[in-house]
Design an enzyme around this catalytic site. Structure first.
Site, PDB file in Angstrom:
ATOM      1  N   HIS A  26      30.797  32.651  42.692  1.00  0.00           N
ATOM      2  CA  HIS A  26      31.401  33.314  43.861  1.00  0.00           C
ATOM      3  C   HIS A  26      30.550  32.878  45.053  1.00  0.00           C
ATOM      4  O   HIS A  26      29.453  33.378  45.262  1.00  0.00           O
ATOM      5  CB  HIS A  26      31.369  34.826  43.642  1.00  0.00           C
ATOM      6  CG  HIS A  26      31.712  35.656  44.852  1.00  0.00           C
ATOM      7  ND1 HIS A  26      32.808  36.477  44.903  1.00  0.00           N
ATOM      8  CD2 HIS A  26      31.086  35.816  46.047  1.00  0.00           C
ATOM      9  CE1 HIS A  26      32.845  37.088  46.072  1.00  0.00           C
ATOM     10  NE2 HIS A  26      31.809  36.707  46.787  1.00  0.00           N
ATOM     11  N   ASP A  78      30.584  37.218  39.698  1.00  0.00           N
ATOM     12  CA  ASP A  78      31.620  37.367  40.718  1.00  0.00           C
ATOM     13  C   ASP A  78      31.609  38.744  41.368  1.00  0.00           C
ATOM     14  O   ASP A  78      31.432  39.764  40.734  1.00  0.00           O
ATOM     15  CB  ASP A  78      33.002  37.115  40.138  1.00  0.00           C
ATOM     16  CG  ASP A  78      34.062  37.222  41.216  1.00  0.00           C
ATOM     17  OD1 ASP A  78      34.017  36.423  42.160  1.00  0.00           O
ATOM     18  OD2 ASP A  78      34.893  38.142  41.142  1.00  0.00           O
ATOM     19  N   HIS A 105      40.137  40.882  37.170  1.00  0.00           N
ATOM     20  CA  HIS A 105      39.311  42.091  37.108  1.00  0.00           C
ATOM     21  C   HIS A 105      40.109  43.170  36.370  1.00  0.00           C
ATOM     22  O   HIS A 105      41.095  43.687  36.907  1.00  0.00           O
ATOM     23  CB  HIS A 105      38.928  42.565  38.509  1.00  0.00           C
ATOM     24  CG  HIS A 105      38.048  41.588  39.244  1.00  0.00           C
ATOM     25  ND1 HIS A 105      36.683  41.550  39.086  1.00  0.00           N
ATOM     26  CD2 HIS A 105      38.357  40.592  40.113  1.00  0.00           C
ATOM     27  CE1 HIS A 105      36.176  40.586  39.851  1.00  0.00           C
ATOM     28  NE2 HIS A 105      37.168  39.978  40.477  1.00  0.00           N
ATOM     29  N   LEU A 106      39.683  43.473  35.152  1.00  0.00           N
ATOM     30  CA  LEU A 106      40.399  44.483  34.360  1.00  0.00           C
ATOM     31  C   LEU A 106      39.797  45.878  34.546  1.00  0.00           C
ATOM     32  O   LEU A 106      40.380  46.860  34.109  1.00  0.00           O
ATOM     33  CB  LEU A 106      40.410  44.093  32.879  1.00  0.00           C
ATOM     34  CG  LEU A 106      41.242  42.852  32.538  1.00  0.00           C
ATOM     35  CD1 LEU A 106      41.134  42.522  31.046  1.00  0.00           C
ATOM     36  CD2 LEU A 106      42.703  43.044  32.930  1.00  0.00           C
ATOM     37  N   HIS A 123      40.340  34.326  36.201  1.00  0.00           N
ATOM     38  CA  HIS A 123      39.657  35.242  37.124  1.00  0.00           C
ATOM     39  C   HIS A 123      40.454  36.538  37.252  1.00  0.00           C
ATOM     40  O   HIS A 123      41.289  36.684  38.146  1.00  0.00           O
ATOM     41  CB  HIS A 123      39.517  34.557  38.488  1.00  0.00           C
ATOM     42  CG  HIS A 123      38.555  35.226  39.412  1.00  0.00           C
ATOM     43  ND1 HIS A 123      37.764  34.537  40.291  1.00  0.00           N
ATOM     44  CD2 HIS A 123      38.249  36.531  39.598  1.00  0.00           C
ATOM     45  CE1 HIS A 123      37.015  35.378  40.985  1.00  0.00           C
ATOM     46  NE2 HIS A 123      37.305  36.611  40.581  1.00  0.00           N
ATOM     47  N   ASP A 162      42.299  36.250  40.768  1.00  0.00           N
ATOM     48  CA  ASP A 162      41.354  37.230  41.332  1.00  0.00           C
ATOM     49  C   ASP A 162      42.027  38.591  41.449  1.00  0.00           C
ATOM     50  O   ASP A 162      41.804  39.335  42.413  1.00  0.00           O
ATOM     51  CB  ASP A 162      40.784  36.769  42.675  1.00  0.00           C
ATOM     52  CG  ASP A 162      39.530  37.562  43.069  1.00  0.00           C
ATOM     53  OD1 ASP A 162      39.051  38.385  42.254  1.00  0.00           O
ATOM     54  OD2 ASP A 162      39.034  37.349  44.196  1.00  0.00           O
ATOM     55  N   ASN A 176      37.971  39.473  49.433  1.00  0.00           N
ATOM     56  CA  ASN A 176      36.768  38.654  49.509  1.00  0.00           C
ATOM     57  C   ASN A 176      36.860  37.497  48.516  1.00  0.00           C
ATOM     58  O   ASN A 176      36.995  37.738  47.327  1.00  0.00           O
ATOM     59  CB  ASN A 176      35.545  39.525  49.156  1.00  0.00           C
ATOM     60  CG  ASN A 176      34.244  38.823  49.470  1.00  0.00           C
ATOM     61  OD1 ASN A 176      34.223  37.808  50.151  1.00  0.00           O
ATOM     62  ND2 ASN A 176      33.154  39.335  48.933  1.00  0.00           N
ATOM     63  N   HIS A 215      37.679  31.021  43.635  1.00  0.00           N
ATOM     64  CA  HIS A 215      38.450  31.330  44.856  1.00  0.00           C
ATOM     65  C   HIS A 215      37.996  30.603  46.124  1.00  0.00           C
ATOM     66  O   HIS A 215      37.632  31.217  47.116  1.00  0.00           O
ATOM     67  CB  HIS A 215      38.503  32.827  45.125  1.00  0.00           C
ATOM     68  CG  HIS A 215      37.208  33.578  44.951  1.00  0.00           C
ATOM     69  ND1 HIS A 215      36.037  33.213  45.546  1.00  0.00           N
ATOM     70  CD2 HIS A 215      36.935  34.691  44.217  1.00  0.00           C
ATOM     71  CE1 HIS A 215      35.090  34.076  45.203  1.00  0.00           C
ATOM     72  NE2 HIS A 215      35.600  34.970  44.397  1.00  0.00           N
ATOM     73  N   ASN A 258      32.071  42.188  36.420  1.00  0.00           N
ATOM     74  CA  ASN A 258      31.543  43.267  37.271  1.00  0.00           C
ATOM     75  C   ASN A 258      32.126  44.638  36.918  1.00  0.00           C
ATOM     76  O   ASN A 258      32.698  45.326  37.743  1.00  0.00           O
ATOM     77  CB  ASN A 258      31.769  42.947  38.754  1.00  0.00           C
ATOM     78  CG  ASN A 258      33.246  42.828  39.114  1.00  0.00           C
ATOM     79  OD1 ASN A 258      34.080  42.596  38.245  1.00  0.00           O
ATOM     80  ND2 ASN A 258      33.554  42.989  40.384  1.00  0.00           N
TER      81      ASN A 258
END
Ligand SMILES: [Zn+2]
Lengths: 334, 439
Positions: B180, B153, B61-62, B59, B306, B279, B233, B93
């Site tokens: 999510h 997500d 986020h790049l 998990h 995350d 979140n 998460h 996302n």
């Protein structure tokens, strides 16, 4: 005290000192010439991200009566609505040399962010933030309660020990309720919150207050010394608004203050409302206009309390206790 | 041509000490004979150091494509390597959304070209994360990116029919839906955990039930259609109970917890510092205790970061206007050590399981999360559990500074990381980029 962000930050000595200073201020306001030279040359900025003509005018009047220069900055309606603008606006005000920033903001915690970010060096006074706090409202409520109920005689130096106060209505969304619960508890009063369960926050059990769902029971059993009616927004009824109660009519029936309920109050009890009122919803015209209602007086007391807060934050220096002493060092500006 | 590395007296999985030789991209030898086989090796004194399989994040986020001002695939994967990771799953996302074969292949190529870790893109479940129409899951699965994990997500696949179809559909290519879990109506405008602290702060509450209700529904859906479900998460004590119940019924569900939910609570919101806005939100001490317990007893399968980098503008503001999320790649292992290993609740072998072996299995990443054994790919990380360090976000490899651990001292430090035998981190520093990319 560098800022006034929350009534939770005030101990009983702080609170009584503010109320006593407000008493001194009110005394000067009875004179023919109301203006004091105390804050001459100081700049107070009213930074309002949310409309509130009443609160802004109250602060403006208070600042001007202390001879401060006042700048009104309304961010409502302009393109600034995001947080970045809070920072940029604060930096602009800092450049203008604001000694105090009176901030009203729709986001809970915005005054706290302003005070701790380093964006401004001035004193920050919270004039209402989201659902969080509105400390000067609670202080003017306490001032009004003390004036009427802490007697007989001179109430200077007194707190509110032993008084029972019912706060009725939309506690969930109310910064007035949150501010009052802390302050009234600090001052020794007993608070009972009365609301439909939908309009009480999860977690309210940790507050220093009791909770009831039944206004009639509270009036009959508690015999409160004062009842504070909170504004209820009609739109909270709709599904889009959260569907917190079935209809305005049912709300009024269960939680509105009308002539019948007014008659249940003890002889000496007073009625408060932070305004603006929704007549016919949380309070009937009978109740609002009765001799028990001190709602108009609250407005006048608001100016005195805000003068006291500005005075203590800007001129009180390191010795706010001495500043509370009546008007020796506050000669009338002739 | 990669160097040979001879790790002397290291402790694989924290059990005993031995020598390990890395050569030709694999673990070439283990034990007393390793040195004899080494050809001009870089010798590392591994005394007191723990050797783990390279960590695998399910998990991450790049932010690329779309928010390169917060993170790029290059900066994010470099941060991952610094944190001991050798593979990360890049969340969908992005802008444009990773909901087509074209976009997931783009992210996969960016990862390959950067060379810090293996990047496994996650595909969106629905077009544009809108929750209405299934994205072309099959096309993403068959693309060069070989997508196996699908997730909206940031948003919940809240429509029960859409969720059911997604769970069913990905069975055709051994995929998994990573949910999510956030009931949208119960969390409109939500800012933080709903409870004592939110009541006082006047911030709109994000109730535990909004997570638990979706997890309960989803495990029952997964049971009904016989599909594989992964819960992102998980953050509440109630969620742990539901997962425990589902597993006892034999439902094919896995769950992750983030490092921050293992150590931080909603009390931190009291200062209105948006660095703590995330979140799902930080919960209570009771929830923290429950997720630690769940991780220790295997109810929670993995730890996933995350990692959610944000620009300064998105955090340098009042709480209500700030973005949700915090960085985590470079602090994850330390938090797990501090909360689970140093407290005696887990062994280093357990750490390898929750941060490498099991996430690799869930994501169907075949050459990561492998045993430390001769012939296995040399995807490894070397940790010094004895070091304590103060977190300085500006010194991290991630492009963003929204670490909730700023100024906090954390246990343990990644000394070295190898991706297929090539060092990406050495002596606690990222290896020279030209070396990483060309080799
Ligand atoms: Zn998420």
């Amino acid at each position: 005290m560098k800022h006034l962000l929350s009534t939770a930050d005030l101990d009983v000595a702080d609170a009584v000192r503010i109320l006593d200073t407000a008493g001194s201020m009110a005394a000067t306001q009875a004179r023919e010439i109301k203006k004091l030279p105390t804050l001459r040359g100081r700049t107070v900025v009213n930074l309002f991200f949310e409309d509130s003509t009443r609160t802004r005018i109250s602060f403006e009047t208070a600042a001007k009566r202390l001879s401060a220069d006042v700048i009104n900055f309304s961010a409502k309606g302009s393109s600034v609505s995001k947080g970045e603008s809070l920072k940029d606006t604060a930096l602009t005000l800092q450049a203008m040399g604001a000694d105090a920033v009176v901030i009203r903001h729709h986001a809970s915690g915005a005054p706290h962010t302003l005070a701790t970010s380093g964006w401004t060096h001035g004193a920050v006074i919270n004039a209402g933030d989201g659902m969080h706090q509105h400390p000067t409202q609670a202080l003017l409520d306490a001032y009004t309660l003390r004036r009427h109920l802490a007697g007989p005689g001179d109430v200077t130096g007194r707190d509110l020990t032993g008084l029972r106060i019912a706060i009725v209505g939309d506690v969930l969304h109310s910064r007035v309720a949150r501010s009052n619960v802390h302050l009234l508890h600090t001052l020794g009063a007993e608070v009972v919150l009365v609301a439909p369960p939908t309009l009480l926050p999860v977690g309210v059990g940790a507050w220093p207050a009791r909770v009831s769902y039944h206004l009639d029971e509270v009036l009959a059993d508690e015999k409160p010394d004062a009842i504070m009616m909170l504004r209820v927004q009609r739109e909270r009824m709709s599904s889009a608004g959260g569907g917190f109660f079935p209809s305005p009519l049912e709300y009024t029936r269960r939680y509105g203050l009308d002539a019948r309920r007014l008659a249940l109050l003890p002889e000496h009890a007073i009625v408060l409302h932070p305004g603006p009122m929704n007549r016919g919803l949380e309070i009937s015209a009978d109740a609002a206009d009765s001799t028990r209602a001190v709602i108009v007086e609250q407005v006048a007391n608001g100016v005195a309390v805000r003068m006291a807060v500005l005075y203590l934050l800007l001129a009180g220096g390191d010795a706010p206790a001495r500043a509370a002493a009546p008007t020796d060092d506050m000669k009338v500006d002739a | 041509m990669t160097r040979n590395y001879l790790l002397r007296d290291v402790s694989p999985l924290g059990e005993g000490t031995t020598d390990v030789l890395l050569a030709d991209g694999i673990i070439a030898a283990i034990g007393a004979g390793a040195e004899a086989q080494a050809q001009d090796p870089v010798i590392i004194n591994g005394s007191g150091l723990v050797l783990l399989p390279g960590l695998v994040d399910l998990h991450t986020h790049l932010r690329e494509p779309g928010r390169e001002d917060a993170e790029t695939v290059r900066s994010g994967t470099r941060a991952a390597a610094m944190g001991g990771f050798t593979a990360v799953h890049a969340m969908a996302n992005t802008t444009p959304t990773q909901d087509t074969a074209g976009v997931v292949e783009q992210v996969w190529r960016l990862g390959r070209d950067a060379g810090w870790v293996d990047v496994r893109p996650i595909g969106a479940v629905t077009v544009g994360l809108e929750g209405e129409r299934l994205a072309e899951l099959g096309a993403m699965a068959e693309s060069a990116a070989q997508v196996r994990v699908f997730s909206d997500d940031g948003k919940c696949v809240h429509d029960p029919v859409v969720m059911r179809r997604a769970l069913e559909y990905v069975k055709a290519f051994d995929g998994v839906i990573a949910q999510h879990a956030q009931e949208p109506r119960l969390t409109e405008g939500a800012q933080m955990h709903e409870g004592v602290v939110s009541a006082e702060l006047g911030l709109a509450g994000w109730p535990a039930v909004a997570e638990e209700a979706i997890i309960a529904r989803d495990v029952l859906l997964a049971e009904h259609v016989g599909s594989r479900l992964h819960v992102c998460h998980l953050s509440t004590a109630g969620s742990v109970e539901i997962i425990r119940w589902a597993k006892s019924r034999g439902i094919d569900v896995t769950a992750e917890v983030t490092p921050h939910h293992l150590i931080l609570t909603d009390e931190l919101a009291r200062g209105y510092d948006p660095v703590f806005k995330v979140n799902p939100p930080l919960r209570t001490q009771r929830d923290v205790e429950a997720v630690r317990e769940g991780l220790a007893d295997g109810t929670i399968d993995i730890v996933a970061t995350d990692h959610a980098p944000h620009t300064r503008e998105d955090k340098d503001c009042e709480w209500g206007a700030a973005a949700f999320g915090m960085t985590g790649l470079e602090t994850a292992l330390s938090v797990v050590q501090e909360t689970m290993v140093d407290t005696g609740r887990m062994t280093w072998a357990d750490v390898a399981r929750v941060l490498s072996t099991t996430p690799a299995r869930i994501g169907r990443v075949t050459d990561h999360g492998r045993p430390i054994a001769v012939g296995e790919p040399a995807n490894l990380t070397l940790v010094d559990p004895g070091i304590r360090r103060v977190v300085v976000p500006e010194e991290q490899a991630t492009h963003s500074v929204n670490s909730p651990f700023r100024g906090r001292e954390l246990a343990g430090c990644v000394i070295a990381t190898w991706l297929r035998g090539r060092a990406t981190v050495m002596d606690g520093s990222a290896c020279d980029e030209s070396v990483v990319v060309s080799s």
